[in-house]
Design an enzyme around this catalytic site. Structure first.
Site, mmCIF file in Angstrom:
data_model
loop_
_atom_site.group_PDB
_atom_site.id
_atom_site.type_symbol
_atom_site.label_atom_id
_atom_site.label_comp_id
_atom_site.label_asym_id
_atom_site.label_seq_id
_atom_site.Cartn_x
_atom_site.Cartn_y
_atom_site.Cartn_z
ATOM 1 N N ARG A 1 -2.363 -20.102 3.755
ATOM 2 C CA ARG A 1 -2.449 -18.854 4.033
ATOM 3 C C ARG A 1 -1.306 -18.078 4.197
ATOM 4 O O ARG A 1 -1.266 -16.848 4.025
ATOM 5 C CB ARG A 1 -3.113 -19.115 5.766
ATOM 6 C CG ARG A 1 -3.265 -17.762 6.352
ATOM 7 C CD ARG A 1 -3.725 -17.814 7.690
ATOM 8 N NE ARG A 1 -3.867 -16.552 8.468
ATOM 9 C CZ ARG A 1 -4.738 -16.474 9.106
ATOM 10 N NH1 ARG A 1 -5.930 -17.125 9.382
ATOM 11 N NH2 ARG A 1 -4.950 -15.195 10.039
ATOM 12 N N GLU B 1 6.875 4.355 7.424
ATOM 13 C CA GLU B 1 6.362 5.180 6.362
ATOM 14 C C GLU B 1 5.140 4.093 5.716
ATOM 15 O O GLU B 1 4.237 4.759 5.333
ATOM 16 C CB GLU B 1 7.296 5.111 5.049
ATOM 17 C CG GLU B 1 6.801 5.815 3.943
ATOM 18 C CD GLU B 1 6.174 7.283 4.305
ATOM 19 O OE1 GLU B 1 5.061 7.688 3.530
ATOM 20 O OE2 GLU B 1 6.693 8.048 5.261
ATOM 21 N N GLU C 1 -13.230 14.889 2.945
ATOM 22 C CA GLU C 1 -13.502 16.177 3.506
ATOM 23 C C GLU C 1 -12.633 16.557 4.613
ATOM 24 O O GLU C 1 -12.138 15.615 5.347
ATOM 25 C CB GLU C 1 -15.014 15.863 4.013
ATOM 26 C CG GLU C 1 -15.443 16.811 4.760
ATOM 27 C CD GLU C 1 -16.439 16.548 5.984
ATOM 28 O OE1 GLU C 1 -16.863 17.083 7.062
ATOM 29 O OE2 GLU C 1 -17.279 15.464 5.362
ATOM 30 N N LEU C 2 -12.265 17.849 4.399
ATOM 31 C CA LEU C 2 -11.188 18.060 5.458
ATOM 32 C C LEU C 2 -11.891 18.177 6.733
ATOM 33 O O LEU C 2 -12.974 18.578 6.968
ATOM 34 C CB LEU C 2 -10.875 19.415 5.350
ATOM 35 C CG LEU C 2 -10.266 19.789 3.970
ATOM 36 C CD1 LEU C 2 -9.855 21.328 3.736
ATOM 37 C CD2 LEU C 2 -8.764 19.140 3.913
ATOM 38 N N HIS C 3 -11.268 17.319 7.678
ATOM 39 C CA HIS C 3 -11.808 17.162 9.089
ATOM 40 C C HIS C 3 -10.778 17.238 10.085
ATOM 41 O O HIS C 3 -9.581 16.788 9.806
ATOM 42 C CB HIS C 3 -12.515 15.883 9.357
ATOM 43 C CG HIS C 3 -13.477 15.591 10.362
ATOM 44 N ND1 HIS C 3 -12.897 15.321 11.786
ATOM 45 C CD2 HIS C 3 -14.865 16.021 10.479
ATOM 46 C CE1 HIS C 3 -13.709 15.390 12.519
ATOM 47 N NE2 HIS C 3 -14.908 15.629 11.946
ATOM 48 N N LYS D 1 -3.618 11.939 10.361
ATOM 49 C CA LYS D 1 -2.193 12.050 9.255
ATOM 50 C C LYS D 1 -1.250 12.838 9.880
ATOM 51 O O LYS D 1 -0.040 12.379 9.752
ATOM 52 C CB LYS D 1 -2.819 12.883 8.194
ATOM 53 C CG LYS D 1 -3.964 12.132 7.271
ATOM 54 C CD LYS D 1 -4.106 12.881 5.995
ATOM 55 C CE LYS D 1 -5.133 11.937 5.197
ATOM 56 N NZ LYS D 1 -5.293 12.839 3.787
#
EC number: 2.7.1.107
Length: 127
Positions: free
Chosen positions: A19, A79, A95-97, A104
């Site tokens: 793992r 970042e 889609e722009l929302h 963001k």
């Protein structure tokens, strides 16, 4: 007895040393993806390659040196998180929302605050 829906162990794969190797591989893949695909990450790596040696050459205490290096290392970490947020939002929908923009913008704001922190710490110690 029904399986516990909150138990993610069956989804985790390997255990023990295997793992750790898998996790290391995923982490290196993430670093490579960020370096190849994110100009901001590359710029922050270059900033680290410049400022960390400078911090090592400065006539400051060990604590001050550690602080100078630590704050610079925060920038690529934030970042990476910012890029992960952006990739996740884009994966969900291009889609722009308003909520997508908010997520963001908050990631970007986190990066701005780290850059201000770097400037403030370096200025405080050097001036």
């Amino acid at each position: 007895m029904p399986p516990n829906l909150l138990d993610s162990r069956p989804l985790k794969g390997q255990r023990g040393f295997r793992r750790i190797l898998n996790a290391t591989s995923y982490s290196l893949a993430g670093l490579k993806a960020a370096f190849v695909g994110e100009a901001a990450f590359r710029q922050l790596v270059m900033l680290n390659l410049l400022l960390i040696p400078v911090a090592c050459l400065l006539d400051v205490s060990r604590v001050e040196r550690a602080l100078l290096i630590a704050v610079v290392l925060l920038a690529p970490i934030v970042e990476l998180l910012n890029s992960a947020i952006e990739a996740t939002v884009d994966r969900i929908s291009l889609e722009l929302h308003p909520l997508s923009k908010r997520a963001k913008d908050m990631g970007s704001a986190a990066q701005l605050l780290v850059l201000v922190l770097i400037a403030a710490v370096w200025a405080t110690i050097l001036l």
